[in-house]
Design a protein around this motif. Structure first.
Motif, PDB file in Angstrom:
ATOM      1  N   LEU A   1      -3.205  15.915  -0.859  1.00 16.27           N
ATOM      2  CA  LEU A   1      -4.080  15.062  -0.062  1.00 16.27           C
ATOM      3  C   LEU A   1      -5.413  15.755   0.187  1.00 16.27           C
ATOM      4  O   LEU A   1      -5.465  16.898   0.640  1.00 16.27           O
ATOM      5  CB  LEU A   1      -3.425  14.730   1.275  1.00 16.27           C
ATOM      6  N   LEU A   2      -6.509  15.061  -0.101  1.00 20.32           N
ATOM      7  CA  LEU A   2      -7.850  15.571   0.157  1.00 20.32           C
ATOM      8  C   LEU A   2      -8.279  15.103   1.537  1.00 20.32           C
ATOM      9  O   LEU A   2      -8.302  13.901   1.818  1.00 20.32           O
ATOM     10  CB  LEU A   2      -8.828  15.068  -0.905  1.00 20.32           C
ATOM     11  N   LEU A   3      -8.623  16.042   2.392  1.00 22.97           N
ATOM     12  CA  LEU A   3      -9.010  15.726   3.765  1.00 22.97           C
ATOM     13  C   LEU A   3     -10.381  16.321   4.055  1.00 22.97           C
ATOM     14  O   LEU A   3     -10.567  17.545   3.987  1.00 22.97           O
ATOM     15  CB  LEU A   3      -7.980  16.286   4.750  1.00 22.97           C
ATOM     16  N   GLN A   4     -11.336  15.451   4.358  1.00 24.22           N
ATOM     17  CA  GLN A   4     -12.683  15.910   4.712  1.00 24.22           C
ATOM     18  C   GLN A   4     -12.696  16.261   6.190  1.00 24.22           C
ATOM     19  O   GLN A   4     -12.554  15.396   7.048  1.00 24.22           O
ATOM     20  CB  GLN A   4     -13.716  14.811   4.424  1.00 24.22           C
ATOM     21  N   THR A   5     -12.850  17.531   6.497  1.00 26.18           N
ATOM     22  CA  THR A   5     -12.863  18.008   7.876  1.00 26.18           C
ATOM     23  C   THR A   5     -14.236  18.555   8.226  1.00 26.18           C
ATOM     24  O   THR A   5     -15.123  18.660   7.375  1.00 26.18           O
ATOM     25  CB  THR A   5     -11.815  19.116   8.074  1.00 26.18           C
ATOM     26  N   ARG A   6     -14.417  18.925   9.459  1.00 25.47           N
ATOM     27  CA  ARG A   6     -15.687  19.517   9.887  1.00 25.47           C
ATOM     28  C   ARG A   6     -15.943  20.843   9.195  1.00 25.47           C
ATOM     29  O   ARG A   6     -17.085  21.283   9.074  1.00 25.47           O
ATOM     30  CB  ARG A   6     -15.674  19.726  11.410  1.00 25.47           C
TER      31      ARG A   6
ATOM     32  N   ALA B   1      -9.306  10.899   5.350  1.00 25.27           N
ATOM     33  CA  ALA B   1      -8.520  10.899   4.124  1.00 25.27           C
ATOM     34  C   ALA B   1      -9.420  10.509   2.954  1.00 25.27           C
ATOM     35  O   ALA B   1     -10.079   9.473   2.987  1.00 25.27           O
ATOM     36  CB  ALA B   1      -7.350   9.921   4.247  1.00 25.27           C
ATOM     37  N   SER B   2      -9.432  11.353   1.912  1.00 25.45           N
ATOM     38  CA  SER B   2     -10.394  11.196   0.813  1.00 25.45           C
ATOM     39  C   SER B   2      -9.722  11.178  -0.552  1.00 25.45           C
ATOM     40  O   SER B   2     -10.253  11.706  -1.529  1.00 25.45           O
ATOM     41  CB  SER B   2     -11.431  12.320   0.885  1.00 25.45           C
ATOM     42  N   GLY B   3      -8.538  10.580  -0.626  1.00 24.28           N
ATOM     43  CA  GLY B   3      -7.838  10.490  -1.900  1.00 24.28           C
ATOM     44  C   GLY B   3      -6.940  11.678  -2.142  1.00 24.28           C
ATOM     45  O   GLY B   3      -6.584  12.427  -1.215  1.00 24.28           O
ATOM     46  N   VAL B   4      -6.579  11.886  -3.414  1.00 28.46           N
ATOM     47  CA  VAL B   4      -5.686  12.973  -3.790  1.00 28.46           C
ATOM     48  C   VAL B   4      -6.257  13.714  -4.990  1.00 28.46           C
ATOM     49  O   VAL B   4      -7.065  13.163  -5.750  1.00 28.46           O
ATOM     50  CB  VAL B   4      -4.268  12.450  -4.123  1.00 28.46           C
ATOM     51  N   ASP B   5      -5.823  14.961  -5.168  1.00 28.42           N
ATOM     52  CA  ASP B   5      -6.277  15.715  -6.332  1.00 28.42           C
ATOM     53  C   ASP B   5      -5.344  15.469  -7.510  1.00 28.42           C
ATOM     54  O   ASP B   5      -4.388  14.685  -7.424  1.00 28.42           O
ATOM     55  CB  ASP B   5      -6.423  17.207  -6.010  1.00 28.42           C
ATOM     56  N   VAL B   6      -5.588  16.144  -8.632  1.00 27.56           N
ATOM     57  CA  VAL B   6      -4.839  15.889  -9.855  1.00 27.56           C
ATOM     58  C   VAL B   6      -3.374  16.291  -9.741  1.00 27.56           C
ATOM     59  O   VAL B   6      -2.537  15.865 -10.530  1.00 27.56           O
ATOM     60  CB  VAL B   6      -5.511  16.614 -11.043  1.00 27.56           C
TER      61      VAL B   6
ATOM     62  N   LYS C   1       0.834  -1.188   0.000  1.00 27.79           N
ATOM     63  CA  LYS C   1       0.000   0.000   0.000  1.00 27.79           C
ATOM     64  C   LYS C   1       0.875   1.247   0.000  1.00 27.79           C
ATOM     65  O   LYS C   1       2.057   1.209   0.360  1.00 27.79           O
ATOM     66  CB  LYS C   1      -0.917   0.018   1.240  1.00 27.79           C
ATOM     67  N   LEU C   2       0.275   2.366  -0.382  1.00 28.18           N
ATOM     68  CA  LEU C   2       0.982   3.644  -0.439  1.00 28.18           C
ATOM     69  C   LEU C   2       0.469   4.584   0.639  1.00 28.18           C
ATOM     70  O   LEU C   2      -0.741   4.734   0.824  1.00 28.18           O
ATOM     71  CB  LEU C   2       0.790   4.288  -1.814  1.00 28.18           C
ATOM     72  N   LYS C   3       1.394   5.201   1.339  1.00 30.24           N
ATOM     73  CA  LYS C   3       1.046   6.214   2.340  1.00 30.24           C
ATOM     74  C   LYS C   3       1.475   7.569   1.811  1.00 30.24           C
ATOM     75  O   LYS C   3       2.649   7.771   1.474  1.00 30.24           O
ATOM     76  CB  LYS C   3       1.752   5.919   3.669  1.00 30.24           C
ATOM     77  N   TRP C   4       0.544   8.481   1.729  1.00 34.63           N
ATOM     78  CA  TRP C   4       0.838   9.827   1.246  1.00 34.63           C
ATOM     79  C   TRP C   4       1.848  10.499   2.167  1.00 34.63           C
ATOM     80  O   TRP C   4       1.737  10.388   3.387  1.00 34.63           O
ATOM     81  CB  TRP C   4      -0.464  10.638   1.218  1.00 34.63           C
ATOM     82  N   PRO C   5       2.893  11.202   1.619  1.00 33.90           N
ATOM     83  CA  PRO C   5       3.100  11.372   0.194  1.00 33.90           C
ATOM     84  C   PRO C   5       4.132  10.419  -0.435  1.00 33.90           C
ATOM     85  O   PRO C   5       4.214  10.351  -1.646  1.00 33.90           O
ATOM     86  CB  PRO C   5       3.624  12.809   0.121  1.00 33.90           C
TER      87      PRO C   5
ATOM     88  N   ASP D   1      -4.081   3.372  -2.081  1.00 30.72           N
ATOM     89  CA  ASP D   1      -4.025   4.301  -0.951  1.00 30.72           C
ATOM     90  C   ASP D   1      -4.302   3.555   0.355  1.00 30.72           C
ATOM     91  O   ASP D   1      -5.394   3.010   0.567  1.00 30.72           O
ATOM     92  CB  ASP D   1      -5.071   5.405  -1.168  1.00 30.72           C
ATOM     93  N   ALA D   2      -3.320   3.527   1.245  1.00 26.07           N
ATOM     94  CA  ALA D   2      -3.443   2.772   2.497  1.00 26.07           C
ATOM     95  C   ALA D   2      -4.543   3.307   3.396  1.00 26.07           C
ATOM     96  O   ALA D   2      -5.227   2.538   4.078  1.00 26.07           O
ATOM     97  CB  ALA D   2      -2.106   2.789   3.238  1.00 26.07           C
ATOM     98  N   PHE D   3      -4.744   4.635   3.403  1.00 25.04           N
ATOM     99  CA  PHE D   3      -5.618   5.231   4.408  1.00 25.04           C
ATOM    100  C   PHE D   3      -6.862   5.901   3.839  1.00 25.04           C
ATOM    101  O   PHE D   3      -7.495   6.718   4.521  1.00 25.04           O
ATOM    102  CB  PHE D   3      -4.823   6.227   5.262  1.00 25.04           C
ATOM    103  N   ALA D   4      -7.230   5.571   2.614  1.00 26.65           N
ATOM    104  CA  ALA D   4      -8.466   6.134   2.048  1.00 26.65           C
ATOM    105  C   ALA D   4      -9.647   5.736   2.926  1.00 26.65           C
ATOM    106  O   ALA D   4      -9.858   4.563   3.230  1.00 26.65           O
ATOM    107  CB  ALA D   4      -8.674   5.619   0.628  1.00 26.65           C
ATOM    108  N   GLY D   5     -10.409   6.724   3.354  1.00 26.63           N
ATOM    109  CA  GLY D   5     -11.549   6.469   4.220  1.00 26.63           C
ATOM    110  C   GLY D   5     -11.214   6.357   5.696  1.00 26.63           C
ATOM    111  O   GLY D   5     -12.099   6.113   6.510  1.00 26.63           O
TER     112      GLY D   5
END
Length: 330
Positions: free
Chosen positions: A303-308, A294-299, A170-174, A274-278
């Motif tokens: 790193l895309l991070l869904q926060t409050r 963790a919500s994936g990566v952009d183009v 698996k891959l851990k960002w970055p 992606d090791a930590f997606a979701g």
């Protein structure tokens, strides 16, 4: 030490007397050389009445084997050098002469005294037990367009190791490669990029790659985070020289594609590994910490991070990710 290694490379036992006779030095001098090699982390067996040998499974770098195993299209565009010991392959690779900026330089070392990791950390590489490799690549566009390169290279390393028998990688960002073990994730490989040159024009990229190949239990336990090597991942002995060749092949292919299409070409493949997606994660950056999913990566590899507060994008640099818990089955 190099001449002693040449004699031991066949894996057979050699008496101290025979080694000394072959090199024209005393048995005591041979013993000192062997102790120096052991101090660097090389495993040498000593059996009374038989002599010394490299521990079974220790495979020294062989320039000819590495070069011969390269794809024909790759051979034309690289200059490969191997060495016994250096401070850092990232520094030494810059000294390899190349005939054209289109040629990539590649340096591999049995041992580094000052191997560098990310965020100022040291990369520990016991003698003959890891791959310590650096690639020098000239890039003719602005530094900003290198965004996502470390992610693309992580994918290249993953593909190369899978080709050599690795699984559950698996891959851990970055820029880390992990093995999904039964008891959690363990680090197998790391990548460090150093960029020199004009921020708006031509630049030189030095790519440092470290892969654990065959570490002892003591060496594994001495690493300051959960770690693993290819031998344990595969459940059998692996060839350092084969892995080195596959790494060079895949890294060079990736650099050629990246120069034309950027990270966007690799994005979907990276997210598949992606090791930590979701997962709930915490991002640590200078002066702050941010938590989210963790919500994936952009183009561009951010790193895309869904926060409050909504979706946030983080770039590499001095940002690190720590996983907390998964929010879905992995």
């Amino acid at each position: 030490m190099e001449k002693v290694l040449e004699l031991l490379a066949d894996g057979a036992f050699h008496s101290g007397e025979a080694l000394g006779r072959a090199l024209g030095i005393s048995r005591a001098a041979i013993w000192k050389k062997l102790k120096m090699l052991e101090a660097l982390g090389l495993q040498i067996d000593s059996v009374k009445g038989r002599g010394y040998r490299l521990h079974p499974g220790v495979e020294l770098l062989d320039h000819e084997r590495i070069h011969n195993a390269l794809d024909p299209s790759i051979k034309e565009g690289v200059v490969v050098r191997t060495c016994l010991k250096t401070a850092s392959t990232n520094d030494l690779v810059r000294e390899i002469p190349v005939a054209s900026p289109l040629i990539k330089g590649v340096c591999l070392a049995e041992y580094q005294t000052c191997g560098r990791g990310r965020r100022g950390r040291a990369w520990d590489n016991p003698f003959g037990s890891t791959i310590s490799m650096s690639v020098r690549w000239f890039y003719s566009a602005a530094m900003a367009s290198l965004e996502g390169l470390s992610l693309a290279l992580g994918l290249a390393v993953l593909k190369a190791l899978e080709r050599c028998g690795g699984s559950h990688l698996k891959l851990k960002w970055p820029n880390d490669l992990l093995w999904h073990a039964p008891d959690g994730f363990r680090k197998l490989s790391g990548i460090l990029l150093e960029v020199h040159g004009d921020p708006t024009g031509d630049c030189e990229v030095i790519i440092g790659i470290g892969v654990n190949i065959a570490l002892s239990r003591e060496q594994i336990n001495g690493i300051n985070q959960p770690a693993v090597d290819m031998q344990r991942v595969c459940g059998t002995a692996v060839s350092r020289n084969q892995i080195a060749s596959e790494l060079i092949n895949e890294v060079c292919r990736t650099l050629d594609v990246f120069s034309q299409q950027g990270f966007g070409h690799f994005r979907a493949q990276w997210e598949q590994h992606d090791a930590f997606a979701g997962w709930n994660v915490v991002l640590e950056a200078p002066g702050k910490m941010v938590s989210g999913v963790a919500s994936g990566v952009d183009v561009h590899g951010g790193l895309l991070l869904q926060t409050r507060s909504g979706m946030m994008i983080f770039k590499g640099g001095e940002v690190s990710v720590k996983a907390m818990t998964p929010t879905k089955s992995k």
